[in-house]
Motif scaffolding. Structure first.
Motif, short mmCIF file in Angstrom:
data_model
loop_
_atom_site.label_atom_id
_atom_site.label_comp_id
_atom_site.label_asym_id
_atom_site.label_seq_id
_atom_site.Cartn_x
_atom_site.Cartn_y
_atom_site.Cartn_z
N LEU A 1 7.45 1.35 21.40
CA LEU A 1 7.04 0.52 20.27
C LEU A 1 5.92 -0.46 20.62
CD1 LEU A 1 10.45 -0.30 18.59
CD2 LEU A 1 8.76 1.38 17.89
N VAL A 2 5.65 -0.67 21.90
CA VAL A 2 4.58 -1.58 22.29
C VAL A 2 3.26 -1.04 21.76
CG1 VAL A 2 3.32 -2.54 24.26
CG2 VAL A 2 5.81 -2.37 24.33
N GLY A 3 2.55 -1.86 21.06
CA GLY A 3 1.25 -1.47 20.53
C GLY A 3 1.29 -0.86 19.14
N LEU A 4 2.47 -0.67 18.57
CA LEU A 4 2.55 -0.15 17.22
C LEU A 4 2.20 -1.24 16.22
CD1 LEU A 4 5.84 1.95 17.04
CD2 LEU A 4 3.50 2.77 17.11
N SER A 5 1.70 -0.85 15.09
CA SER A 5 1.43 -1.82 14.04
C SER A 5 2.75 -2.34 13.49
CB SER A 5 0.62 -1.19 12.93
OG SER A 5 1.40 -0.26 12.21
N GLU A 6 2.69 -3.50 12.88
CA GLU A 6 3.91 -4.10 12.31
C GLU A 6 4.52 -3.20 11.25
OE1 GLU A 6 4.88 -8.02 9.71
OE2 GLU A 6 3.53 -8.30 11.42
N SER A 7 3.69 -2.55 10.45
CA SER A 7 4.22 -1.68 9.40
C SER A 7 4.91 -0.46 10.00
CB SER A 7 3.13 -1.25 8.42
OG SER A 7 2.14 -0.50 9.08
N ALA A 8 4.40 0.06 11.10
CA ALA A 8 5.02 1.21 11.75
C ALA A 8 6.38 0.82 12.33
CB ALA A 8 4.11 1.76 12.85
N ILE A 9 6.46 -0.37 12.90
CA ILE A 9 7.73 -0.84 13.45
C ILE A 9 8.75 -1.02 12.34
CG2 ILE A 9 8.87 -2.78 14.61
CD1 ILE A 9 6.27 -3.08 16.25
N ARG A 10 8.34 -1.61 11.21
CA ARG A 10 9.27 -1.78 10.08
C ARG A 10 9.75 -0.42 9.57
NH1 ARG A 10 5.53 -5.70 8.28
NH2 ARG A 10 4.76 -4.20 6.77
N PHE A 11 8.84 0.56 9.53
CA PHE A 11 9.22 1.91 9.09
C PHE A 11 10.27 2.50 10.02
CE2 PHE A 11 8.28 6.54 9.42
CZ PHE A 11 8.82 6.91 8.19
N LEU A 12 10.06 2.42 11.31
CA LEU A 12 11.02 2.96 12.27
C LEU A 12 12.36 2.21 12.20
CD1 LEU A 12 8.68 3.55 15.32
CD2 LEU A 12 9.72 5.29 13.85
N GLN A 13 12.30 0.90 12.01
CA GLN A 13 13.55 0.13 11.90
C GLN A 13 14.29 0.50 10.62
OE1 GLN A 13 11.92 -3.80 12.27
NE2 GLN A 13 12.39 -3.91 14.45
N GLU B 1 0.84 -1.19 0.00
CA GLU B 1 0.00 0.00 0.00
C GLU B 1 0.87 1.24 0.00
OE1 GLU B 1 -3.24 0.39 2.73
OE2 GLU B 1 -3.36 -1.78 2.94
N SER B 2 0.46 2.22 -0.76
CA SER B 2 1.17 3.49 -0.79
C SER B 2 0.53 4.42 0.23
CB SER B 2 1.09 4.10 -2.20
OG SER B 2 1.72 5.35 -2.19
N LYS B 3 1.27 4.74 1.26
CA LYS B 3 0.76 5.61 2.32
C LYS B 3 1.77 6.72 2.56
CE LYS B 3 -1.74 2.02 4.75
NZ LYS B 3 -1.93 1.35 6.03
N ILE B 4 1.25 7.85 2.94
CA ILE B 4 2.11 8.96 3.32
C ILE B 4 2.63 8.68 4.72
CG2 ILE B 4 2.21 11.42 3.83
CD1 ILE B 4 0.00 11.79 1.73
N ARG B 5 3.92 8.84 4.90
CA ARG B 5 4.53 8.66 6.21
C ARG B 5 5.35 9.89 6.52
NH1 ARG B 5 6.55 2.43 6.03
NH2 ARG B 5 4.49 1.55 5.78
N SER B 6 5.44 10.16 7.79
CA SER B 6 6.17 11.36 8.19
C SER B 6 6.96 11.07 9.46
CB SER B 6 5.17 12.49 8.44
OG SER B 6 5.85 13.64 8.87
N LEU B 7 8.10 11.68 9.55
CA LEU B 7 8.92 11.60 10.75
C LEU B 7 9.25 13.02 11.16
CD1 LEU B 7 10.65 9.98 12.78
CD2 LEU B 7 12.50 10.11 11.10
N ILE B 8 8.90 13.37 12.38
CA ILE B 8 9.18 14.71 12.88
C ILE B 8 10.26 14.59 13.94
CG2 ILE B 8 8.23 16.72 14.06
CD1 ILE B 8 5.48 15.88 12.91
N LEU B 9 11.37 15.23 13.70
CA LEU B 9 12.49 15.20 14.64
C LEU B 9 12.53 16.50 15.43
CD1 LEU B 9 15.24 13.78 12.26
CD2 LEU B 9 13.90 12.53 13.96
#
Length: 69
Positions: free
Chosen positions: A51-63, A5-13
Motif C-alpha cells: 500500500l505504500v505509494g498508493l493514492s488515498e482513493s486507491a487505499i479507500r477502495f481496497l479498505q 468522480e466516477s471512475k472504473i475500478r477493477s479487482l482481479i483475484l
C-alpha cells in the motif's frame, strides 16, 4: 459538496502470489501507453508494504473491499 468522480475500478483475484505477479506485470506492460490513466497495483503478500505509494482513493477502495468481505 463536490460529487465524487466516477471512475472504473477493477479487482482481479488470483489464487497464487506467482500468478498475481504475472498478471501485474502483464497489465503494467499493456497499460504503459495509457499516459498514466491506468494504475496497476499488486497487493499480494504483505498488504501494508504494497500500500505504500498508493493514492488515498486507491487505499479507500481496497479498505472498502476488506470491510465488505
Amino acid at each position: 459538496q463536490q460529487e465524487p468522480e466516477s471512475k472504473i475500478r477493477s479487482l482481479i483475484l488470483v489464487p497464487t502470489r506467482e500468478l498475481a505477479q504475472q498478471v501485474s506485470t502483464f497489465l503494467k506492460n499493456v497499460t504503459k501507453y495509457c499516459d498514466g490513466l491506468v494504475n496497476t497495483v499488486n497487493v499480494a503478500g504483505n498488504t501494508n508494504a504494497a500500500l505504500v505509494g498508493l493514492s488515498e482513493s486507491a487505499i479507500r477502495f481496497l479498505q472498502s473491499l476488506r470491510d465488505t468481505a
